[in-house]
Scaffold this active site. Structure first.
Site: not given
Lengths: 549, 529
Positions: B115, B190, B214
């Protein structure tokens, strides 16, 4: 690192030090409560002030006015700790290093970097907390103090807010003898740990500023006093005592010029008898103890003057800057209410938990503190002047303690240290730990003089040799054949020779010019290479001079 | 409704090398019935084929890279993809080690996505924000360092909602990622990029971050396994902070085993993170007992608590029925099921948004345009700050900074931040009590399946409400595992439903064991349906 560190910030509109600050204009002194111009116990030199120019507005002597007012003074002190690495990362810090050479992702506040507490910071905070007779918080924590400034990389300072590591203490202070002396006890509100910010470097043209983050993240202890001080001297001596303490404890070099010890003074006045406090003014940029003292005295006069002229409303809550050149305080920024720092607990750091064992360990490792030392010296019979001198510097005090531990005479040891040794150190710009003389040899020297092995004069000569080159008293006496001559017949021989060699002077002496005794004594001493016992020499010389053959 | 045909995810996994993704196909080819539909560990498969010399690391890397290239234009799950020669060079090195019979790390040859809010020294790390455009950190995050040390090849940086603030990946400063199951839908957020990338097999596993769900919610939306470890299990050093007291680096994979193996690699105390734990790390892989060795009641005696407040109005009925079927499946496996009630459950959501916003308002103060990232030239310092931030931050980030700044302001602190902390304590207590009575707690991972792109974009409150299932776990700092437990048909799409299992602090071991057994025995359930 591919970072544009020196990228310019176009103009920094915040702190603008007036150029006069560096220009060192003809300063004036404004002396109120006792002269601050002479040296006081902190051994600090006055820095400037060539002439005394009393400003017009204050021409009416304020001395009488001052008697009707009382000043309330509190001090916030920041002490930079001399830990080998910064508070929350592994970077070392050295004052004056090339900009941005001692930085890492943590102290630069790079994304993703996290602080990890240096345990030495806690240890030093506990040391100072104990030395200031504070109550320690067994569970304290760190908080974030938030504000924007280019020298603050994270946009917040890691500090302690509602639970400081130490609080509710006091410090004992002995005022300098020159200022009337006296003992004072000042309250300590709190001691807390925090990190320092970086530095802004302003370019000559003023178009942009540069950021140096070497200092960012260096550990600080903030010490907040109770508003217990009433005069500039008291405040300066409080600051000096803090400096002594941090140096005794070895937690900071306490150097004000380098900014290792920074004092911000809060000051207000009120008519004597009034209960409520006046409006508080903060003074910054105090780089020496004498500037602390002088800035306060100036500020007291300024406020008293305003108050007595019915202009008390012109005393506003503000930060004023001490201008060393002009010897006055000027407005730096007015405070518009309280700043909201939006403190909240630092989530990146666990709480700081102390144990009794840990405290006991630190307590037992503390050195003898200045106040206790002073009281001990006082009880030895030393004068307060001597006490303050000797206890001022822990190294000097330890030297003195070691000297008298070898059974040397206390008063003599004090005199040697405060006299010739101190003068030598000053001339050569050396500290007592840098001179070659050891306390043991000083004790030996004192004993040798007292025992009559060497004369005081020879002793002095040896002392300089010992300070410069080291060695032992016994060794030097032997090496240089300096043992005092106490053999009567040997001195008699020398006297006889001198008298025989100077028939003309002898005639004059016997003709009534008795002043010439000194001349003869000098010749004999010279012949003995300074080793003749002076008392014996003079005795024999007189006998011979006055005995006509 | 559950898909009447087959579990498409299982299909995708078993036919990985032959058939492109269902959703990425242009024609609607009928789906063949797979023979062995159990999710298999990509990591173990790669390891097995490497050690048996069946294939090479270079071949494996090429396969992933070519699929990534093919699917990326539609998915947009990566913000940065490593240059092919760099990836292949690393793969060659692994092949060389195999040739020389040298020791291989547990993740040797595994292509991992990271990420983009996790720092990598050789790739930009923007956290999905324009304020960090082109910013490459001078260091690797500890988790990335550990991935590399274990032999993983970082294939690129995955898309996310800016700084992790969002539940759809629509709040990325750069691009919107699509859900591989239906390109018109969000992948969740996210960590939407990380979940979509694993779901589409653009990489074998990925790292995400979980502040309020997330990792788990996008895992649920994309039909992959997401593991949020206990707070402190994985070092946060190098994780671009959103809300420091809640942020956790998590693992995404296509099987429970994969997330466990990745967790094993990235766990552990880190001297650069004072909040990382010194708890011992068990051997998570020992929990992955092959299906054939399981007895008929492999979870006998295990106490499972179903959180009542997660099966109420407002939760998609299809999600509820998937969960109920999971419960019966667990019962079949020998678990004792009971219902647990959390009176404070609904308070978690506002408390979370106050605490997370407050911390983020502080954590994001460093993006001031002075030292790195976006800088707007200005004549005055305040303008430099204002313009750099106004231009660099997106609207969701600004919204949260404002909320957080407000909540921490003098006069409001007690009413908001302090009160939220009290709720947090309450939530922690409730969980502690519930986990004394139960070994694990279960709930849906999200109140709905993946929704349409744009559907909640202008309704932040509706989007925030979607986090109801996950935020409490972050407030309590507990570990949780999300894995697919069913499918819902929405129009022409079949969308996965995720089951969330919550364990006691530092007991990821139990979650992995139960999750693995649940997953390996899931087929029976699906066939029944």
């Amino acid at each position: 690192m591919a970072l544009t560190f020196f990228r310019g910030i176009k103009t920094c509109p915040l702190v603008h030090y007036p150029s006069a600050y560096f220009a060192r204009k003809n300063g004036f002194f404004y002396c109120t409560m006792g002269s601050t111009q002479t040296q006081f116990a902190t051994q600090e030199k006055q820095q400037s002030g060539d002439s005394k120019v009393v400003p017009k507005t204050y021409r009416k002597s304020p001395d009488k006015l001052l008697k009707d007012y009382e000043a309330i003074i509190g001090i916030e002190t920041h002490v930079q700790l001399n830990t080998s690495t910064k508070a929350f990362c592994g970077c070392p810090y050295s004052y004056g290093a090339q900009p941005n050479t001692s930085i890492c992702p943590v102290c630069m506040g790079l994304p993703g970097a996290l602080p990890v507490l240096n345990s030495k910071v806690v240890e030093y905070a506990v040391k100072l907390g104990l030395a200031l007779n504070c109550k320690l918080s067994m569970d304290s924590k760190f908080d974030r103090k938030q504000y924007f400034y280019p020298d603050l990389p994270k946009g917040y300072q890691i500090s302690q807010f509602d639970v400081p590591i130490a609080s509710g203490g006091y410090v004992d202070v002995d005022l300098p003898v020159e200022f009337g002396g006296g003992h004072r006890k000042f309250g300590i509100t709190r001691v807390h740990m925090e990190e320092d910010a970086g530095k802004l470097l302003h370019t000559g043209t003023g178009n942009y500023s540069q950021v140096d983050l070497n200092r960012a993240g260096v550990p600080l202890l903030e010490i907040v006093s109770e508003p217990d001080m009433r005069t500039g001297i008291e405040a300066a001596e409080y600051a000096a005592e803090l400096q002594r303490l941090v140096r005794y404890l070895g937690v900071s070099n306490g150097n004000m010029q380098e900014g290792s010890l920074r004092c911000d003074v809060n000051i207000s006045i009120r008519p004597i008898g009034q209960q409520e406090f006046g409006t508080k003014v903060e003074i910054k940029n105090l780089n020496s103890f004498s500037s602390v003292s002088r800035a306060i005295d100036f500020e007291i006069s300024r406020q008293v003057q305003l108050h007595s002229q019915g202009q008390a409303d012109q005393i506003v809550q503000e930060t004023r800057l001490w201008e060393e050149g002009a010897q006055k305080t000027i407005t730096m920024r007015k405070k518009e209410g309280l700043s909201d720092y939006r403190y909240f607990p630092e989530p990146d750091l666990p709480g700081v938990t102390l144990t009794e064992e840990y405290l006991d360990g630190i307590r037992s490792s503390l050195p003898e503190l200045p106040e206790i030392k002073r009281r001990r010296y006082e009880n030895m019979g030393l004068s307060m002047q001597d006490v303050l001198f000797l206890a001022n510097d822990i190294n000097v005090a330890e030297f003195f303690d070691a000297t008298i531990a070898s059974a040397a005479d206390i008063k003599l040891a004090a005199n040697w240290i405060m006299g010739d040794i101190a003068a030598y150190m000053k001339n050569e710009k050396l500290s007592i730990s840098e001179i070659k003389l050891t306390p043991l040899e000083l004790g030996e020297l004192i004993a040798s003089i007292k025992g009559g092995t060497i004369s005081g004069k020879i002793g002095k000569e040896i002392l300089f040799e010992l300070m410069a080159k080291g060695g032992t008293v016994q060794g030097l006496i032997k090496e240089k054949d300096l043992v005092q001559i106490v053999d009567r017949s040997e001195i008699e021989k020398m006297v006889d020779k001198v008298l025989a060699d100077n028939p003309e002077q002898l005639k004059q002496y016997r003709g009534g010019k008795t002043k010439l005794q000194g001349y003869f004594a000098g010749q004999v001493m010279k012949a003995s290479k300074g080793k003749a016992n002076p008392k014996l020499l003079n005795q024999i010389l007189l006998e011979k001079l006055n005995t006509e053959t | 409704m559950l898909s009447s045909i087959q579990n498409p995810r299982l299909l995708r996994l078993s036919t990985l090398h032959q058939i492109p993704l269902r959703c990425l196909q242009t024609s609607t080819t009928p789906v063949p019935t797979p023979s062995s539909p159990q999710p298999t560990s990509q990591i173990l498969r790669i390891r097995k084929s490497l050690l048996s010399r069946e294939t090479t690391a270079v071949e494996i890397a090429k396969t992933f890279l070519s699929r990534l290239r093919r699917t990326e234009p539609q998915l947009k799950s990566f913000l940065y993809v490593s240059p092919e020669d760099g990836v292949l060079k690393q793969a060659e090195e692994i092949d060389r080690r195999i040739q020389n019979n040298e020791e291989l790390g547990p993740l040797a040859g595994v292509l991992a996505g990271v990420k983009d809010n996790i720092c990598t020294s050789d790739m930009p790390s923007t956290a999905g924000s324009k304020i960090l455009e082109n910013y490459t950190p001078p260091y690797d995050a500890t988790a990335v360092k550990k991935l590399r040390e274990n032999g993983a090849i970082i294939v690129g940086k995955t898309n996310l909602d800016e700084f992790g603030m969002g539940s759809t990946t629509e709040a990325s400063g750069y691009q919107v990622t699509a859900n591989p199951w239906d390109l018109s839908r969000v992948p969740g957020g996210s960590s939407g990029g990380s979940a979509a990338a694993v779901s589409a097999q653009q990489c074998a596993v990925s790292l995400g971050t979980d502040t309020g769900g997330s990792v788990r919610q996008p895992a649920s939306f994309c039909g992959v396994v997401g593991l949020k470890p206990t707070y402190g299990r994985v070092s946060r050093y190098g994780l671009v902070a959103y809300a420091s007291s809640l942020d956790v680096i998590g693992c995404l994979g296509s099987s429970v085993a994969d997330t466990g193996i990745v967790l094993q690699a990235v766990s552990g105390h880190d001297k650069f993170d004072a909040t990382s734990s010194k708890q011992g790390i068990p051997n998570f892989a020992s929990q992955f007992i092959p299906k054939d060795y399981l007895d008929s009641k492999p979870l006998k005696g295990l106490r499972v608590g179903v959180i009542r407040e997660t099966l109420v109005d407002g939760v998609d009925p299809d999600v509820i029925s998937s969960l109920q079927r999971s419960v019966s499946h667990l019962e079949d496996l020998g678990c004792t099921i009971s219902e647990v009630s959390f009176p404070s459950f609904s308070l978690g959501l506002p408390a979370y948004y106050i605490l997370a916003s407050s911390e983020s308002s502080s954590n994001l103060a460093r993006y001031d345009g002075v030292r790195f990232g976006n800088q707007v030239f200005a004549d005055e310092l305040s303008t430099l700050y204002g313009d750099s931030r106004a231009e660099g931050f997106g609207s969701e980030v600004k919204l949260r900074i404002l909320m957080g700044t407000y909540a921490l302001s003098a006069g409001y602190y007690d009413a908001y931040y302090k009160r939220a902390q009290q709720v947090r304590t309450l939530v922690q207590k409730s969980f502690r009590a519930a986990l004394e009575e139960n070994d694990v707690l279960i709930s849906p991972a999200a109140p709905s399946v993946a929704y349409k792109i744009g559907e909640k974009k202008n309704d932040p409150l509706a989007m925030y409400a979607g986090d109801i299932m996950t935020v409490n776990v972050n407030l309590a700092g507990l570990p949780a595992l999300v894995l697919p437990c069913g499918f819902v048909e929405e129009g022409s799409s079949v969308l996965p439903v995720g089951l969330q299992m919550i364990g006691a602090a530092f007991d990821e071991e139990s979650l992995l064991k139960i999750g693995h057994i649940f997953e390996q025995t899931l087929q029976g359930l699906l066939e029944l349906l």
